[in-house]
Design a protein around this motif. Sequence first.
Motif, PDB file in Angstrom:
ATOM      1  N   ALA A 295      10.558  23.705  49.273  1.00 40.49           N
ATOM      2  CA  ALA A 295      10.085  22.335  49.021  1.00 40.49           C
ATOM      3  C   ALA A 295      10.314  21.967  47.558  1.00 40.49           C
ATOM      4  O   ALA A 295      10.755  20.854  47.245  1.00 40.49           O
ATOM      5  CB  ALA A 295       8.618  22.197  49.398  1.00 40.49           C
ATOM      6  N   PHE A 298      13.822  20.990  46.838  1.00 39.76           N
ATOM      7  CA  PHE A 298      14.114  19.612  47.244  1.00 39.76           C
ATOM      8  C   PHE A 298      13.446  18.591  46.327  1.00 39.76           C
ATOM      9  O   PHE A 298      13.977  17.500  46.135  1.00 39.76           O
ATOM     10  CB  PHE A 298      13.738  19.382  48.714  1.00 39.76           C
ATOM     11  N   THR A 299      12.281  18.935  45.796  1.00 38.30           N
ATOM     12  CA  THR A 299      11.650  18.032  44.831  1.00 38.30           C
ATOM     13  C   THR A 299      12.554  17.900  43.608  1.00 38.30           C
ATOM     14  O   THR A 299      12.774  16.800  43.081  1.00 38.30           O
ATOM     15  CB  THR A 299      10.263  18.557  44.429  1.00 38.30           C
ATOM     16  N   ARG A 302      15.484  15.715  44.491  1.00 33.77           N
ATOM     17  CA  ARG A 302      15.119  14.290  44.540  1.00 33.77           C
ATOM     18  C   ARG A 302      15.073  13.701  43.136  1.00 33.77           C
ATOM     19  O   ARG A 302      15.556  12.597  42.898  1.00 33.77           O
ATOM     20  CB  ARG A 302      13.756  14.116  45.231  1.00 33.77           C
ATOM     21  N   ARG A 385      -1.669  18.056  34.260  1.00 35.10           N
ATOM     22  CA  ARG A 385      -2.449  17.296  35.252  1.00 35.10           C
ATOM     23  C   ARG A 385      -3.089  16.063  34.594  1.00 35.10           C
ATOM     24  O   ARG A 385      -3.168  15.001  35.211  1.00 35.10           O
ATOM     25  CB  ARG A 385      -3.509  18.191  35.890  1.00 35.10           C
ATOM     26  N   LEU A 393      -0.830   8.324  38.328  1.00 38.56           N
ATOM     27  CA  LEU A 393      -1.860   7.827  39.248  1.00 38.56           C
ATOM     28  C   LEU A 393      -2.674   6.678  38.644  1.00 38.56           C
ATOM     29  O   LEU A 393      -3.442   6.027  39.345  1.00 38.56           O
ATOM     30  CB  LEU A 393      -2.800   8.967  39.662  1.00 38.56           C
ATOM     31  N   LEU A 395      -5.191   6.719  36.592  1.00 38.31           N
ATOM     32  CA  LEU A 395      -6.646   6.933  36.613  1.00 38.31           C
ATOM     33  C   LEU A 395      -7.238   6.824  35.207  1.00 38.31           C
ATOM     34  O   LEU A 395      -6.561   7.027  34.232  1.00 38.31           O
ATOM     35  CB  LEU A 395      -6.961   8.309  37.206  1.00 38.31           C
TER      36      LEU A 395
ATOM     37  N   MET B 252      -3.327   8.941  50.082  1.00 37.17           N
ATOM     38  CA  MET B 252      -3.174   9.014  48.632  1.00 37.17           C
ATOM     39  C   MET B 252      -3.537   7.667  47.999  1.00 37.17           C
ATOM     40  O   MET B 252      -4.304   7.609  47.030  1.00 37.17           O
ATOM     41  CB  MET B 252      -1.697   9.352  48.359  1.00 37.17           C
ATOM     42  N   GLN B 276      -9.851  13.830  38.712  1.00 38.96           N
ATOM     43  CA  GLN B 276      -8.451  13.534  38.350  1.00 38.96           C
ATOM     44  C   GLN B 276      -7.546  14.703  38.728  1.00 38.96           C
ATOM     45  O   GLN B 276      -6.502  14.525  39.340  1.00 38.96           O
ATOM     46  CB  GLN B 276      -8.340  13.276  36.849  1.00 38.96           C
ATOM     47  N   HIS B 277      -7.984  15.908  38.372  1.00 39.32           N
ATOM     48  CA  HIS B 277      -7.135  17.066  38.665  1.00 39.32           C
ATOM     49  C   HIS B 277      -7.012  17.280  40.171  1.00 39.32           C
ATOM     50  O   HIS B 277      -5.971  17.671  40.677  1.00 39.32           O
ATOM     51  CB  HIS B 277      -7.676  18.305  37.958  1.00 39.32           C
ATOM     52  N   MET B 279      -7.014  14.924  42.365  1.00 38.46           N
ATOM     53  CA  MET B 279      -6.063  13.921  42.859  1.00 38.46           C
ATOM     54  C   MET B 279      -4.632  14.246  42.445  1.00 38.46           C
ATOM     55  O   MET B 279      -3.685  13.940  43.180  1.00 38.46           O
ATOM     56  CB  MET B 279      -6.483  12.525  42.404  1.00 38.46           C
ATOM     57  N   VAL B 280      -4.473  14.877  41.280  1.00 37.07           N
ATOM     58  CA  VAL B 280      -3.126  15.308  40.885  1.00 37.07           C
ATOM     59  C   VAL B 280      -2.634  16.396  41.841  1.00 37.07           C
ATOM     60  O   VAL B 280      -1.467  16.388  42.247  1.00 37.07           O
ATOM     61  CB  VAL B 280      -3.094  15.803  39.423  1.00 37.07           C
ATOM     62  N   ASP B 281      -3.518  17.286  42.238  1.00 39.36           N
ATOM     63  CA  ASP B 281      -3.117  18.300  43.214  1.00 39.36           C
ATOM     64  C   ASP B 281      -2.734  17.646  44.542  1.00 39.36           C
ATOM     65  O   ASP B 281      -1.796  18.086  45.214  1.00 39.36           O
ATOM     66  CB  ASP B 281      -4.226  19.329  43.412  1.00 39.36           C
ATOM     67  N   TYR B 283      -1.422  14.704  44.716  1.00 41.55           N
ATOM     68  CA  TYR B 283      -0.127  14.074  44.437  1.00 41.55           C
ATOM     69  C   TYR B 283       1.012  15.107  44.497  1.00 41.55           C
ATOM     70  O   TYR B 283       2.077  14.847  45.068  1.00 41.55           O
ATOM     71  CB  TYR B 283      -0.169  13.394  43.067  1.00 41.55           C
ATOM     72  N   ILE B 284       0.767  16.270  43.912  1.00 43.76           N
ATOM     73  CA  ILE B 284       1.793  17.324  43.950  1.00 43.76           C
ATOM     74  C   ILE B 284       2.048  17.732  45.401  1.00 43.76           C
ATOM     75  O   ILE B 284       3.203  17.861  45.823  1.00 43.76           O
ATOM     76  CB  ILE B 284       1.376  18.538  43.095  1.00 43.76           C
ATOM     77  N   GLN B 287       4.155  15.072  47.055  1.00 41.84           N
ATOM     78  CA  GLN B 287       5.563  15.140  46.673  1.00 41.84           C
ATOM     79  C   GLN B 287       6.272  16.314  47.343  1.00 41.84           C
ATOM     80  O   GLN B 287       7.408  16.200  47.793  1.00 41.84           O
ATOM     81  CB  GLN B 287       5.702  15.247  45.144  1.00 41.84           C
ATOM     82  N   GLN B 288       5.573  17.446  47.406  1.00 38.76           N
ATOM     83  CA  GLN B 288       6.162  18.620  48.045  1.00 38.76           C
ATOM     84  C   GLN B 288       6.323  18.392  49.555  1.00 38.76           C
ATOM     85  O   GLN B 288       7.296  18.844  50.158  1.00 38.76           O
ATOM     86  CB  GLN B 288       5.291  19.864  47.775  1.00 38.76           C
ATOM     87  N   LEU B 290       6.779  15.499  50.978  1.00 32.00           N
ATOM     88  CA  LEU B 290       7.897  14.558  51.092  1.00 32.00           C
ATOM     89  C   LEU B 290       9.226  15.321  51.033  1.00 32.00           C
ATOM     90  O   LEU B 290      10.142  15.072  51.816  1.00 32.00           O
ATOM     91  CB  LEU B 290       7.802  13.574  49.924  1.00 32.00           C
ATOM     92  N   SER B 291       9.293  16.268  50.100  1.00 35.07           N
ATOM     93  CA  SER B 291      10.507  17.081  49.969  1.00 35.07           C
ATOM     94  C   SER B 291      10.735  17.926  51.216  1.00 35.07           C
ATOM     95  O   SER B 291      11.863  18.031  51.702  1.00 35.07           O
ATOM     96  CB  SER B 291      10.398  17.996  48.747  1.00 35.07           C
ATOM     97  N   ALA B 292       9.657  18.514  51.736  1.00 32.26           N
ATOM     98  CA  ALA B 292       9.779  19.344  52.935  1.00 32.26           C
ATOM     99  C   ALA B 292      10.288  18.504  54.107  1.00 32.26           C
ATOM    100  O   ALA B 292      11.177  18.931  54.859  1.00 32.26           O
ATOM    101  CB  ALA B 292       8.430  19.983  53.271  1.00 32.26           C
ATOM    102  N   LYS B 318       0.262  22.811  55.274  1.00 34.78           N
ATOM    103  CA  LYS B 318      -0.685  23.194  54.226  1.00 34.78           C
ATOM    104  C   LYS B 318      -0.907  22.036  53.248  1.00 34.78           C
ATOM    105  O   LYS B 318      -2.041  21.732  52.878  1.00 34.78           O
ATOM    106  CB  LYS B 318      -0.119  24.422  53.492  1.00 34.78           C
ATOM    107  N   TYR B 319       0.183  21.376  52.845  1.00 28.37           N
ATOM    108  CA  TYR B 319       0.062  20.271  51.892  1.00 28.37           C
ATOM    109  C   TYR B 319      -0.763  19.127  52.507  1.00 28.37           C
ATOM    110  O   TYR B 319      -1.612  18.530  51.843  1.00 28.37           O
ATOM    111  CB  TYR B 319       1.432  19.723  51.494  1.00 28.37           C
TER     112      TYR B 319
END
Lengths: 395, 371
Positions: A295, A298-299, A302, A385, A393, A395, B252, B276-277, B279-281, B283-284, B287-288, B290-292, B318-319
């Motif tokens: 994954a 691919f990221t 992209r 982060r 994001l 925030l 999201m 925040q952290h 939500m960043v997790d 987001y990651i 993105q992963q 989406l790539s998968a 898992k994501y």
Amino acid sequence: MDLSFSPQEEAFRQEVLGFIAEAKPKLPQKLGAPEQARLSKDDYLIWHRLLFKKGWVAPAWPKAFGGADWSVTQRYIFSTEIAKAGMPTTLPFGLGMVGPVIIAFGNDAQKKKFLPRILSGDDWWCQGYSEPGAGSDLASLRCRAVRDGDHYVVTGQKTWTTLAQYADWIFCLVRTDPAAKPQEGISFLLIDMKSPGITVKPIVILDGAPEVNEVFFDSVKVPAENLVGDENKGWTYAKFLLAHERSALASASRSRAALARLKAIAKAEQLDGAPLIRDPDFAHKLAALEADLMALEFTELRILSQEAKGEKVGSESSILKVAGSEIQQRVADLAMEAVGYYALPNDMSLGDNEAVGPDYARGLAGRYFNLRKASIYGGSNEIQRNIIAKAVLGL
Amino acid sequence: MDFSFSEEQNLLRNSLSRYLADHYSYEDWRKFTASPEGRDPRHWRQFAELGLLAAPLPEEHGGLGGGAIESMVVMEEFGRALVVEPFVPTVVIGGGLLMNAGGALAEEILPKIAGGETILAFAFAEAQGRYNLADLATTAKKQGGAHILNGQKSVVLGAPWADTLIVTARTGGARREPGGVSVFLVEKGAKGVSTRDYAAMSGLRASDVGFENTPARLIGEEGAALEPLEKVMDHAIAAHLAEANGAIARLMAATTEYAKTRKQFGQPIGKFQVLQHRMVDMYIAQQQALSAGLMANLKLGDTDGSRAVSAAKAAAGKYARAVAESAVQIHGGIGMTGELDVGHYFKRLVLLETLYGSPDHHLRRMARLDQ
């Protein structure tokens, strides 16, 4: 939607493969397995000089300054192929950090003086950023530079300075205006490591190697001509550099190569009389790790395709740093696990090519401990982060 | 190397997303999923008119000549709006198996799929079989010119809405043996079909289906269906990964929006670093995932395509779970209610995690494909 590379890009890949085939026999074998190698200054420079001779040592630099001026896709192909072939990376401090800063913000004299020697490997650079009191909060740095006629006098301390023991030069963030707001009183200074008043003291890290150092400055005289850009504008250049450092693509290809070596180890190691790789628990962990890595690949692709189209990729690339370093660490962890008891000897107590168990086990525990740094350096993963939370994001 | 969509694909996405925004609101969704039928059949006819049922099918059978990327586009938009309509069983699985088999049956059914005149459900799971497509107790025997089907199928998603079932059954070989697996087309109204209908997670409906001497038409070659089945399942998984990505995108957006407006301790909760952290997790993970999803769809048909699909299914599961659980957590109490859409997206993602094989199943498949 198309995963293939253009015929021109494929031709370029062939050129890279040709070069690798030619270069490989000239390199010491240990360069191919970074988790096992203890590299000397000369070891690092062999590969650097081969690339320099070929004109490929600075893929991203403009031609005018001796770079290869490759497209982002060419750079990706190059880094992926050299990782696949088990070739080392060049060190980033000159080529990837101070070089681009000098190109972007330096004056003509600085470009003339420093860039050719970065390319040739004649000057080894190190990075003077972190201080004992300024880690993640880099802008709180205190190393002081006071202007005195045609030079600055620098007093203070830098730390975690990677391979400073080999360095000819250090690029430093120094405080030139203590009265200004933290980010506004910083300058970017180039300092000769042979200057009187500089002391380098090694720090032994978890793998037992003196990879980083403390660098002390005691009233060090630095010619004013070594100031990059404008006084008190150093933070701008520092941010430019950090963005460069973060967006380094193709780090997944390094993890891919490490995973291939891990699979070879898991085929050789035994569990209950069968190859470890056949053990359902181990195979499961290995597959889960590889799925995450796929994954990530691919990221990267992209982000690469966005950059190749000329779109600006901002803090999104911070996720490559976070996810990439975490995967690097997991590969190292599983490799250590794979060799069982032979992870336990302290390899630093042995000779360079000596191993207690099988050769492939040498250095694996050290590598695991060493790579805990990957989520700390270059802006810790927590700082990344913070950046994503704010910039992506909102925030 | 290019991840951009073609003009036609963008057009397909835009017309579908506009339609869903106008006619498939969450309020409507709550109404029709609570109705006795559980869906609004007008949408399927509209989907046919928009051309999306024909988009991935070949032109000689009434399709528009697209492929996996068209299905991906459709399913991503479906996921965003939590659509319940059975695109994957009908178009991707039914269409895929018929395209693969060719012949008279393909000529008869494919144009009906493209035109929205038929709805298919895929009856493959059995109580003992878990995720193994070959672990079949359902049998089919040739009697005269036709086949006769006997057995039980579990949790056939969309079966209450379907007029036709695609059924896997054993025509030979021992249980779990790769050889001897066949696929059939069965009229739901045919003799000997019994159904028990019920509601499933996230607005879907399903049935347990029994067959007693039910006449069935063979799709493709008798006893040799496992390989084409695996191939078509890869396509189905890839399409559902896109659906999951649509749902993840919605979660999201909902979560970051909520964190910016919901105030506690005198400030928006999105100002707290611990959230925040988190939500960043998310987001990651997004993105992963989406790539998968892209990896799975773009590698379909390659020699390492099945392995890539399994890797993507395992990782994305898992994501998706990580995103969904955090979305509920950050919404707090309101996230626990069925009033808010967040919980329904969460359930859709959990359903998709299990459908066509759990992450563990696909990690095992990955390891098996290595050997």
